[in-house]
Scaffold this active site. Structure first.
Site, short mmCIF file in Angstrom:
data_model
loop_
_atom_site.label_atom_id
_atom_site.label_comp_id
_atom_site.label_asym_id
_atom_site.label_seq_id
_atom_site.Cartn_x
_atom_site.Cartn_y
_atom_site.Cartn_z
N TYR A 138 -23.11 -5.50 -48.35
CA TYR A 138 -22.81 -4.89 -49.65
C TYR A 138 -22.77 -5.88 -50.81
O TYR A 138 -22.63 -5.47 -51.96
CB TYR A 138 -21.52 -4.09 -49.58
CG TYR A 138 -21.73 -2.71 -48.99
CD1 TYR A 138 -22.55 -1.79 -49.63
CD2 TYR A 138 -21.13 -2.34 -47.79
CE1 TYR A 138 -22.77 -0.53 -49.09
CE2 TYR A 138 -21.34 -1.08 -47.24
CZ TYR A 138 -22.16 -0.18 -47.90
OH TYR A 138 -22.39 1.06 -47.37
N GLU A 224 -17.80 5.05 -20.93
CA GLU A 224 -18.96 4.99 -21.82
C GLU A 224 -18.73 5.71 -23.14
O GLU A 224 -18.92 5.13 -24.21
CB GLU A 224 -20.18 5.59 -21.12
CG GLU A 224 -21.41 5.68 -22.03
CD GLU A 224 -22.53 6.52 -21.45
OE1 GLU A 224 -23.50 6.77 -22.20
OE2 GLU A 224 -22.46 6.95 -20.28
N ASP A 277 -22.34 8.06 -17.77
CA ASP A 277 -23.17 9.20 -17.37
C ASP A 277 -24.19 8.75 -16.33
O ASP A 277 -24.63 7.60 -16.32
CB ASP A 277 -23.92 9.77 -18.58
CG ASP A 277 -23.02 10.53 -19.54
OD1 ASP A 277 -21.94 10.99 -19.10
OD2 ASP A 277 -23.40 10.68 -20.72
#
Length: 396
Positions: A138, A224, A277
């Site tokens: 920024y 996760e 997963d």
């Protein structure tokens, strides 16, 4: 809902305790070699001197009427990566490089951006102040274009100077969360208690600065996804399976989450497990925690925890638990390419059980999210699946 009877507490953690003993024995037999290359935590004077040497080289090139250039290690080639079981993926000492030339239309802009960020780093180190990657972006968002450009340049500079990002006085905003049996003191003296409740604690932005870490945890569970992490919090998992620590990187982990996992392992040497997963993306995230990534291989010694084990969700669990087909998801072409890529990676050769699980996924052409277990019951994950896995050693 309470857990099913499992006998006395000592017997529940018996297999976990034996696993920890085997991990400690492995450390005593050889353990992890001290860093011989890559990045390190350098003093401010060293960082300033390194930057001054780079600027001196630029001035010398200009004095000779030569176009200055930066020589950057190639962090995107597997040819520059070697694998060691005790460390993970790390950059070779004599890797191929690429030139960022100031007189090339393709790289002139990047040359100027590297020079600008080097100047900002010099001022930060000189004044003993810190900035986040976001702060740097920024300062001139139009010039940088996007945050990824800044992130990549900072990593290139860290790799070029052979120092850690912390040594550059650049911090990254943490997105990870931690909960459970852990207390510590932050660099500014703030006392933090992560005792599991309805909410978790944000992973600190300065992992090197935390001290006086205290825990009685029997294990660390890396989750996760944030949704799964929050569900386990809601189910009071940390208290039901106390003492333990839970961490999530909310998907692909940021640097601070990886640094924290590494610090917990180095400090306490308690077993660390992953819950991801049963899909290629989850497996890759687990591999990042365990063995590291190609792009950050120059910091492997500070980030990887090869002792991590895969607790779930295993592809073989889907058949064993009779997960219905309508709860499974077909692998996409992208999934199959990702799975093939992981199977070709050097660390798979030393993980035959992982390879077997990935082959099961490849053969079935199906994947599953952890939420697929809710077909058994809404709290099956916290009430049955994880306790049984931990009690009976269901990890690989």
């Amino acid at each position: 809902m309470a857990f099913a009877p499992m006998g006395p507490e000592a017997s529940f953690f018996d297999v976990l305790d034996r696993h920890r003993e085997s991990l400690l024995a492995a450390l005593r037999r050889g353990g992890r070699e001290p860093p011989t290359g890559g990045s390190r935590l350098a003093s401010s004077s060293e960082v300033l001197a390194s930057i001054e040497n780079i600027i001196q080289d630029i001035i010398t090139s200009l004095a000779r009427n030569e176009a200055p250039a930066f020589t950057i290690d190639n962090r995107s080639s597997w040819e520059n990566i070697k694998f060691e079981d005790s460390v993970g993926l790390q950059m070779v000492s004599h890797c191929t490089t690429r030139k960022i030339k100031s007189d090339s239309p393709k790289s002139a802009q990047k040359f100027s951006l590297i020079l600008k960020i080097l100047s900002m780093i010099y001022k930060l180190v000189q004044s003993n102040t810190y900035a986040t990657k976001r702060d740097i972006y920024y300062t001139d968002s139009q010039l940088f274009g996007n945050q990824t450009v800044v992130d990549n340049i900072i990593n290139d500079i860290s790799c070029m100077l052979k120092v850690s990002r912390r040594s550059l006085h650049i911090l990254s905003t943490s997105k990870g969360l931690i909960a459970g049996n852990l207390r510590y003191i932050e660099e500014d003296g703030t006392k933090v208690n992560c005792t599991c409740g309805a909410t978790a604690v944000a992973v600190p932005s300065n992992i090197q600065g935390i001290r006086n870490l205290v825990t009685d945890a029997k294990f660390v569970l890396i989750v996760e996804k944030d949704a799964t992490f929050q569900r386990l919090l809601d189910d009071n998992f940390c208290n039901k399976l106390s003492p333990c620590i839970m961490i999530t990187g909310k998907g692909v982990p940021d640097l601070n989450t990886r640094l924290l996992v590494k610090k917990l392992w180095d400090t306490f040497h308690v077993p660390v497990f992953t819950l991801v997963d049963a899909d290629p993306h989850g497996i890759e995230i687990m591999c990042i925690y365990k063995y590291g990534s190609m792009s950050m291989s120059f910091e492997a010694h500070h980030l990887t925890v090869p002792a991590i084990r895969w607790l779930g969700l295993l592809p073989s669990d889907l058949k064993r638990l009779n997960v219905p087909k309508d709860s499974l998801i077909p692998l996409t072409k992208r999934d199959q390419m990702k799975l093939d890529s992981i199977l070709r990676r050097p660390y798979v050769t030393c993980q035959p059980f992982w390879r077997k699980e990935m082959e099961i996924m490849a053969d079935s052409k199906m994947k599953a999210e952890i939420q697929a277990l809710t077909f058994l019951s809404s709290d099956y994950l916290s009430r049955v699946y994880l306790p049984n896995k931990l009690k009976f050693g269901g990890w690989i």
